[in-house]
Structures are given as C-alpha cells and as structure tokens.
Design an enzyme around this catalytic site. Sequence first.
Site, short mmCIF file in Angstrom:
data_model
loop_
_atom_site.label_atom_id
_atom_site.label_comp_id
_atom_site.label_asym_id
_atom_site.label_seq_id
_atom_site.Cartn_x
_atom_site.Cartn_y
_atom_site.Cartn_z
CG ASN A 136 -0.64 -0.28 2.49
OD1 ASN A 136 -0.17 -1.36 2.81
ND2 ASN A 136 -0.81 0.70 3.36
CG ASP A 137 -0.16 4.16 2.84
OD1 ASP A 137 -1.03 3.50 2.25
OD2 ASP A 137 -0.37 4.82 3.86
NE ARG A 158 -4.20 6.83 10.18
CZ ARG A 158 -5.37 6.83 10.81
NH1 ARG A 158 -5.39 6.81 12.14
NH2 ARG A 158 -6.51 6.85 10.14
CG ASP A 159 -0.05 8.52 8.19
OD1 ASP A 159 0.45 7.49 8.68
OD2 ASP A 159 -1.18 8.53 7.68
#
Length: 626
Positions: A138-139, A262-263
């Site tokens: 994914n990311d 997050r992130d």
Amino acid sequence: MIPAVPATVDGGVHDGAQSANAPLLPETSLKGQRPPARQKRPSTVLPAIAWTVLLLALAGLVVYRQGHGGGQAAAPGDQVAAAGRVVEVAASRGVVQGVSEKSTAPALLGGGAYDWTNAMLAWQRTAFHFQPQKNWMNDPNGPLYYKGWYHLFYQWNPDGAVWGNITWGHAVSRDLVHWLHLPLAMVPDHWYDINGVWTGSATQLPDGRIMMLYTGSTEDGVQVQLLAEPADPSDPLLRRWAKSEANPVLVPPPGVGLTDFRDPTTAWLNPADKAWRIAIGSKNQEHAGLALVYSTEDFVHYDLLPTLLHVVQGTGMWECVDFYPVSAELAAGVGLDTSAAPGPGVKHVLKASLDYDRNDYYAIGTYDPATDRWAPDDAAIDVGIGLRYDYGKFYASKTFYDPVGRRRVLWGWIGESDSERADVLKGWASLQSIPRTVLMDTKTGSNLLQWPVVEVENLRMRGKRFDGLDLQPGSVVPLDVGRATQLDIEAVFQVQAGAAAAGSVAAGAEAPYNCSASAGAAGRGLLGPFGLLVVADDSLSEQTAVYFYLVRGADGKLSTHFCQDAFRYARIDLNLHAFLITSTLICTILNVVRSSRANDLVKAVYGSSVPVLTGEDLSVRILVDH
C-alpha cells in the site's frame, strides 16, 4: 497461500533483481524534460508496445480547428456517487486500527466470483509501474534521492496478498522507472511497532544525514511516532536502518485519540527560529480533520505548538498529510525544496488523504512561519472539500524534492479494483502510480499541474502518427497500432466552433454534468463524449472509454470534463427504447459500454472538470500498462 503468478514483462522494463550485486541501473537522464505545462500537441499514438485503440465519438459533435473560448478557473472534482446504482459494500478490515487497507467499496457489481485463469491474471501484471514481486503493497513511504539513487520505501506484507503484518519494502532506481528490489528496510520487531511499521517521511539535513520519521502501532494498538537513521550512511543503497533508542519520540497528546495520530510529514526548516517543523494528521471530537505541528532541533525532542497548521470541519481523519512549497512565478517551471522560505512567488500546498472516503485532497495557500499557520487562497476549495490530485484509484500519496531534476515528484498508491479473492489468486495486490512531476498552474493560479516524469518517455520503442482524422457523430474509428500490451498515447481533439454554437442555440443551457453520476460513455450530449477506447478486443465486447464531455452553462460558457468509464451498464432496455432512432449508435452502446466481462471488480465512472483556457486544445495523454 497460492504462490505469486510470475510477471509478464515486455522489454524487461521492470527490474525484479533482489541481489545488491546486480548490475547498476542506468543513470537518470533529464534530456528533453518538459514540465506538465499546457501545450498544443499533434495527434500522435506512441506505443512502447501497443494494443488496439479506437477513437470514440458517441455524441453529437463535429471536429473543429479552434479551441473553445471562455477559460474558467479550476473547479472541484465530481463527487463519487452511485447515482441510483445498486452497490454491494464490503466490510473494511482496518477501521479499528485506523489504516489505509483495501476495501472493495464502493461497488462490486454483478456479485459472484469470476472464473479467472492463470493466463488472465498474469496478463494483469504491469511492466513499467512499480510493484513488488509478490504480495500486498500500500502506501509509498519516505521517497528521497541519495548519492545517485532514487529510493522508494513502501508498506508491504511479506506473508500474503492481503493487508497485514505491515513492514517496509525498499527499492532503488537510477531513473524512477527501472527498479532494483532490496532487503526489507524495517520490520515490526519492537513493542512500539509490533503491530505495524506504518507511513513515514524522510528528511535530509544540510549535513547530509537522513532522519526517517514513521508511525508505529504498539502492542496495544496505540499510534506513536518513531525515528530511524541509516546504519551505514556511506552506503548509497541505504540497506540497513537503525531505530532510535529514544523511540517512541512522540505519543498522542492530550485530547487526541490513541488511533488518530499518524503519518508524520517531511520536516521543513522554519526561517523564524531556525528550528524544524513536522506536521501529523489527526481529527478532533467534532470530526474535523486537522494537522498538528511540532517543533524540533534534533528529531528526538519535540514541542507541540499551540496552533494547528490547519483544520477543516467535517472532513474526518487526515492521513498521510503532505506539506510543500510550489513556485508561483510564471516562468519558473521548477520544483522547490521543502524548506524553501515563504515569500513573494512562493505558495504552499497542503494535502490530506481522507480516511472516510479514501481520496487525496489538496489546496494551495499561504504559510505564515511566524504563527505556523497555513490558510487556503480560496476557502471554497479547502482541503477535503475541493480539489483532488486524482479522480480515480489513487490514495496515500507522498511527494519529495528531486535535487537533480529540480522538481517535485509525486507518488500514489493504486489499490486497483480487484476483489481480495482475485488478489489471492494473483499472488499480489496493488501498485504505485507512475511518478509525476508537480507544478503550480500559474495560468489559473488555483490548481496544480501533473505530468509523468520525463524518464517514462525513454521506454518508447516505436511510434505511429495519425493526423487530420474527421470524427463524425456516432462513429468509432479504428487505429492500427499493432499488437502489444503497453502504450503511450498523446492525442489532441478540436471541436468545430460553428457546430457548438448552433447546438447551443437549439438546446439552450445544459444541466450540470458529473462524470461519476453520469451515464458514462453511453450518455450523449451536444458536445460529448468523444475520446479513445483503450484495451479493446476486436468485437468491442470489452473496452475502457477515456473521453471528454463539454457542457454549455446558462452563461453561455463551455465547461470541460474528463472521464474514464469502467462501468458496465444494466440499462440496455432503457437505452434501446430512448434512442431507437439511432440504431447504429445503439448497437455500439449495447456492445461496447463495458470494461470487463468479469463481475467481481469495482466498476465505476471516474473523472472531474478540468480548466481549459482560451486558445487551448483538448489534449490527452494515456499510459496503458497491461
């Protein structure tokens, strides 16, 4: 677990080598680089290796030699809507943990399981998009350029083709096209990331050191921020990473949910106090999406600033926040380093991936380093309620500044439209978008321009040119480009001004148009749809329409929409009844408006409005990769 199906790779474009002793990849070449600018181009089909392509003209239109007038500002994209269609929604598996995993929502049409063969599944494997050799991805994470190599880290499941056990895969490239797969960069092996090594960003300091900040999910499912550095900075491939003994360096602050933190972004240097800043996505109790701001001098100790970088009501959890400057100078044509100082000629882009609808939204605005606040230029198209990077399958994107090309490069995760059952049969799931160069559109001043990195053009092996094609209403014109499975298509369409004016007098203003809520390529208007059919079989029983649709508003001005139709219609009887007078056209509609015979795919119409200024042609570039 069914083993991965080997890739069908034409021309060896996708390097799957695992060994660090593999031959070095070619150096990047920026010769002939052109920005994603507004340009007039001849009608050209340039296949890397080609597939049957057909020009589509399902609407009442005539081709003309003048671009339509009445330029307009960029408008927010069409809302993704079912528009009365029956949909089957699959349950998301990662909501509790708060991650961007795959779900087949919003639509699986037809139900059931298609009888896929190994040959079919192998053909789906791409050749010049980035993919790991097998399993779930994914990311994109922490992209950067370091000592002659482009690095891409990505969330990967080493155990299967569904989301879970998220680690960081790692690959390097000389040209952003050919990739060398390396050993895993980071794995979930501490209490603070045992439930997943999630999204993160890289920051290169002036002394050359790399600080990699990422989110970890603890043994209790709490989201914390972690620091890692290269274990051997002299290694240009960055094959070993060391997690900081100070981890976790950040935990959710008071008032922030334990799974709503997050992130971290790439850090930028604040010119006011010469300290670094990072932003982290979150939401508040009123369901407003927001970006927290922290200050740090050593990437170990942080101060939460009293102000938010930005907040937008009703947008929900912000994931994968990205924040970077763009040049507003008319003739700049280059990207800016993330720490470029605010001032005249510099705007800042704020992007958030919205957890509730899985789309990437951005806005252009002004950053005030004295207050660490960012404000959009136009509140009507603020983050989460206005513009999107992409109106198809595209999420959790991340940019980085490339000092070699003096450009900002955008990556995005493409979750595809397959069912999880098909992913397991394939042995892999997801790919990354073609990396794109990003610039501000200085002509409109309100949106970004994106274009595939110039290195993609080095894949072109041969080309064919088709000029002066006259498309009549209801016609489908075949173009003989040979048999192959990859294409790079550039085409320009011109609509006859006289015919457009005559049609508008007869019919008056049309209703507002929306790609996603429309009838797709089967819906006919005065000036659309017209475009191309790609990945089509000889009988046109399967094809994907990529097309323009022009609408004249009450003010007499034309608005332009650009759409892709992957939907299969069930309203055949209605179409036949409504358009019986045009029987030839109806036969075309009955036979071609479908992208696949398979019934376990998400099939939808994607698209948005696009700004077309006075004197500009309707140009399109399409990359086909299986």
